[in-house]
Every structure is written in C-alpha cells, then in structure tokens.
Design a protein around this motif. Sequence first.
Motif, PDB file in Angstrom:
ATOM      1  N   PHE A  33      -9.172  -5.755   8.551  1.00 48.42           N
ATOM      2  CA  PHE A  33      -8.145  -6.273   9.450  1.00 48.42           C
ATOM      3  C   PHE A  33      -7.354  -5.163  10.137  1.00 48.42           C
ATOM      4  N   ASN A  34      -7.445  -3.938   9.640  1.00 44.14           N
ATOM      5  CA  ASN A  34      -6.732  -2.817  10.257  1.00 44.14           C
ATOM      6  C   ASN A  34      -7.158  -2.590  11.702  1.00 44.14           C
ATOM      7  N   LYS A  50       4.493  -2.194  -2.999  1.00 45.13           N
ATOM      8  CA  LYS A  50       4.869  -0.778  -2.952  1.00 45.13           C
ATOM      9  C   LYS A  50       4.064  -0.055  -1.872  1.00 45.13           C
ATOM     10  N   ARG A  51       4.730   0.864  -1.193  1.00 48.45           N
ATOM     11  CA  ARG A  51       4.053   1.657  -0.150  1.00 48.45           C
ATOM     12  C   ARG A  51       2.858   2.424  -0.716  1.00 48.45           C
ATOM     13  N   SER A  52       2.975   2.885  -1.944  1.00 49.27           N
ATOM     14  CA  SER A  52       1.861   3.637  -2.544  1.00 49.27           C
ATOM     15  C   SER A  52       0.616   2.759  -2.662  1.00 49.27           C
ATOM     16  N   TRP A  53       0.784   1.475  -2.935  1.00 45.74           N
ATOM     17  CA  TRP A  53      -0.362   0.567  -3.016  1.00 45.74           C
ATOM     18  C   TRP A  53      -0.970   0.355  -1.641  1.00 45.74           C
ATOM     19  N   VAL A  54      -0.110   0.222  -0.619  1.00 48.97           N
ATOM     20  CA  VAL A  54      -0.582   0.046   0.754  1.00 48.97           C
ATOM     21  C   VAL A  54      -1.391   1.274   1.175  1.00 48.97           C
ATOM     22  N   ASN A  55      -0.873   2.455   0.861  1.00 46.85           N
ATOM     23  CA  ASN A  55      -1.589   3.694   1.184  1.00 46.85           C
ATOM     24  C   ASN A  55      -2.906   3.776   0.439  1.00 46.85           C
ATOM     25  N   PHE A  56      -2.900   3.438  -0.862  1.00 49.27           N
ATOM     26  CA  PHE A  56      -4.111   3.490  -1.678  1.00 49.27           C
ATOM     27  C   PHE A  56      -5.177   2.543  -1.134  1.00 49.27           C
ATOM     28  N   ALA A  57      -4.750   1.376  -0.649  1.00 54.90           N
ATOM     29  CA  ALA A  57      -5.691   0.396  -0.109  1.00 54.90           C
ATOM     30  C   ALA A  57      -6.233   0.816   1.253  1.00 54.90           C
ATOM     31  N   GLY A  58      -5.609   1.820   1.874  1.00 53.61           N
ATOM     32  CA  GLY A  58      -6.069   2.299   3.172  1.00 53.61           C
ATOM     33  C   GLY A  58      -5.595   1.451   4.335  1.00 53.61           C
ATOM     34  N   ASP A  60      -2.941   0.350   7.351  1.00 51.04           N
ATOM     35  CA  ASP A  60      -2.039   1.007   8.291  1.00 51.04           C
ATOM     36  C   ASP A  60      -0.622   0.536   7.981  1.00 51.04           C
ATOM     37  N   LYS A  61       0.187   1.414   7.390  1.00 51.55           N
ATOM     38  CA  LYS A  61       1.525   1.006   6.936  1.00 51.55           C
ATOM     39  C   LYS A  61       2.441   0.610   8.095  1.00 51.55           C
ATOM     40  N   GLN A  62       2.105   1.007   9.305  1.00 51.77           N
ATOM     41  CA  GLN A  62       2.920   0.608  10.452  1.00 51.77           C
ATOM     42  C   GLN A  62       2.639  -0.835  10.874  1.00 51.77           C
ATOM     43  N   LYS A  63       1.541  -1.406  10.390  1.00 55.68           N
ATOM     44  CA  LYS A  63       1.211  -2.795  10.702  1.00 55.68           C
ATOM     45  C   LYS A  63       1.616  -3.745   9.575  1.00 55.68           C
TER      46      LYS A  63
END
Length: 132
Positions: A33-34, A50-58, A60-63
Amino acid sequence: MLIEQSSQQIMAFEFESPFQQVLQQQRPLLRSFNKAKKWQLWLSDRPMLKRSWVNFAGLDKQKVIHITNIKNENLVSTIEKALQNKTCSYVVACIKHLNEQDKIRLHNAVLASDTTLFLVNDESDAQHNPYH
C-alpha cells in the motif's frame, strides 16, 4: 515482540499491542500500500502504535496516521467516514465489540470504497492469550 519457545513443537508469540501483531503478520500487504498516494489510517482508543514498528515494517511514516482516544461507540462511524472519503489505502481499527448492525454498516462502507479494512479484536482475553 516477545517470542517464547515452550517446546520444540509449540511457539507462543506475545505482542505488545494488537497493532504490533498486524504489522508483523500483514507486513507484505501493508508495504504494497506504500505505493499508493493515500493515507494509512490506524484507529484506536489508546496509544498503541510505535514509530519503531512502523519503521521496522517498512511503511512510509509520513503516510501513516494514528488517531487515538476514539471511544468504542464512535469507532464504527469514524471508520465509515474514513472509508467514504476514499483518501486511505487501508484502515486498521482496534475494536472491542461489533454487533451485527455494525458489521453490516462496515461491510457496506467497504463495498462502496476502494479501501481495505483491517478490524483487530481488542478483547483483553484475546490480547493476552496467545492460544485464543
């Protein structure tokens, strides 16, 4: 995520939150979906992403948008509105109770949108019992 090995045949996984479990189990789908230029909406009654989970999942944290403090009784209408707006690639919602009328409302809202909906059971027993 905590992984415990009880025996060689049984492994129990314990997640800090239902959202961590979704990120772990649906990572390839969520990452696909990114590519869309739409929001990735996470809804819950308390902070659990958590942001760390979002980053780990790959992802786009801005979305990724995480809206918290939504009362369970307002969650279905919030999900409906998000689906009707068609501005999200997917919606992940942590929900405690879903009656038949709410299931029908959400089913119809999903059919009218091109958005994927992940409903996550947030019952305390299911959250803490890895075999539930």
